[in-house]
Design an enzyme around this catalytic site. Structure first.
Site, PDB file in Angstrom:
ATOM      1  N   GLY A 192       0.743  -1.239   0.109  1.00  0.00           N
ATOM      2  CA  GLY A 192       0.117   0.113  -0.083  1.00  0.00           C
ATOM      3  C   GLY A 192       0.796   1.140   0.046  1.00  0.00           C
ATOM      4  O   GLY A 192       1.677   1.366   0.893  1.00  0.00           O
ATOM      5  N   SER A 193       0.509   2.307  -0.902  1.00  0.00           N
ATOM      6  CA  SER A 193       1.299   3.328  -0.938  1.00  0.00           C
ATOM      7  C   SER A 193       0.550   4.539  -1.714  1.00  0.00           C
ATOM      8  O   SER A 193      -0.645   4.338  -2.156  1.00  0.00           O
ATOM      9  CB  SER A 193       2.498   3.034  -1.609  1.00  0.00           C
TER      10      SER A 193
END
Length: 219
Positions: A187-188
């Site tokens: 996730g980013s």
């Protein structure tokens, strides 16, 4: 569909983990076939999750000097006017795209030009949508000067799960619109800073496809 080169090590680890888990169940509890089935199912599930995360689909990229392409697959979570203090040092329009663990995590150049600025920042791992993630998380900052002199700045930001940012550009390098400039594991977020007056073609909540969706265009 191909597998991104950044995924080879993770896939090997997932494969070894699955093999060890199944072997432990199979030989440690030989009289419990249900446990063997559960262990095998977990091993396959973990491998498939890692496999889908590192998928690298073919992109249908239409290059246009007046367009700003989405740098990543994901969802638009921020559109606002903000002061960019690191390099541009002026008010800009910030567009942020959040990538969940199920999105493709390859990052693509939104515009073409010459890399005029690059810097890697070690940092924290706040959730990617946290207001301070842009300034406190592990991140890279890339600015590309287009042929018309306009600079577009974009930033890879690690999230709570992402603890490794990979980049493939350096200052002075000429980059092509839609070409890969980096990768973030798990996730980013990617922030883009555009000049005031740029026409934004997305709204908060819109889904984007990296290298294909046009998120803005220059007047």
């Amino acid at each position: 569909m191909t597998i991104h080169k950044e995924g080879y090590t993770s896939l090997a680890i997932a494969l070894v983990f699955g093999a060890v888990l199944y072997a432990a169940a199979r030989f440690g509890l030989p009289d419990y076939p249900v446990v063997h089935t559960v262990a095998l199912s977990i091993a396959i599930l973990v491998f498939l999750i890692v496999l889908q995360f590192f998928r690298s689909p073919t992109k249908n990229i239409v290059r246009n000097a007046n367009h700003v392409l989405a740098p990543a697959d994901g969802k638009v979570v921020v559109i606002e006017e903000i002061f960019e203090p690191e390099h541009l040092k002026t008010n800009c329009i910030q567009v942020s795209i959040f990538m969940s663990p199920i999105n493709v995590h390859s990052n693509l150049n939104p515009v073409a030009g010459v890399v005029s600025y690059f810097k890697y920042h070690p940092g924290k791992y706040l959730v990617a949508w946290h207001p301070k993630a842009s300034t406190e998380n592990e991140r890279t900052t890339v600015a590309v000067r287009m042929d018309n002199g306009v600079e577009v700045l974009f930033r890879q930001i690690a999230g709570a799960l992402a603890k490794r940012i990979v980049w493939y550009v350096k200052e002075g390098q000429t980059v092509e619109q839609g070409a890969e400039f980096g990768f973030i594991k798990f996730g980013s977020r990617v922030d883009i800073y555009l000049p005031l007056g740029t026409k934004i073609d997305v709204k908060i909540g819109d889904k984007t496809t990296g290298g294909e969706s046009v998120i803005a265009h220059f007047n």
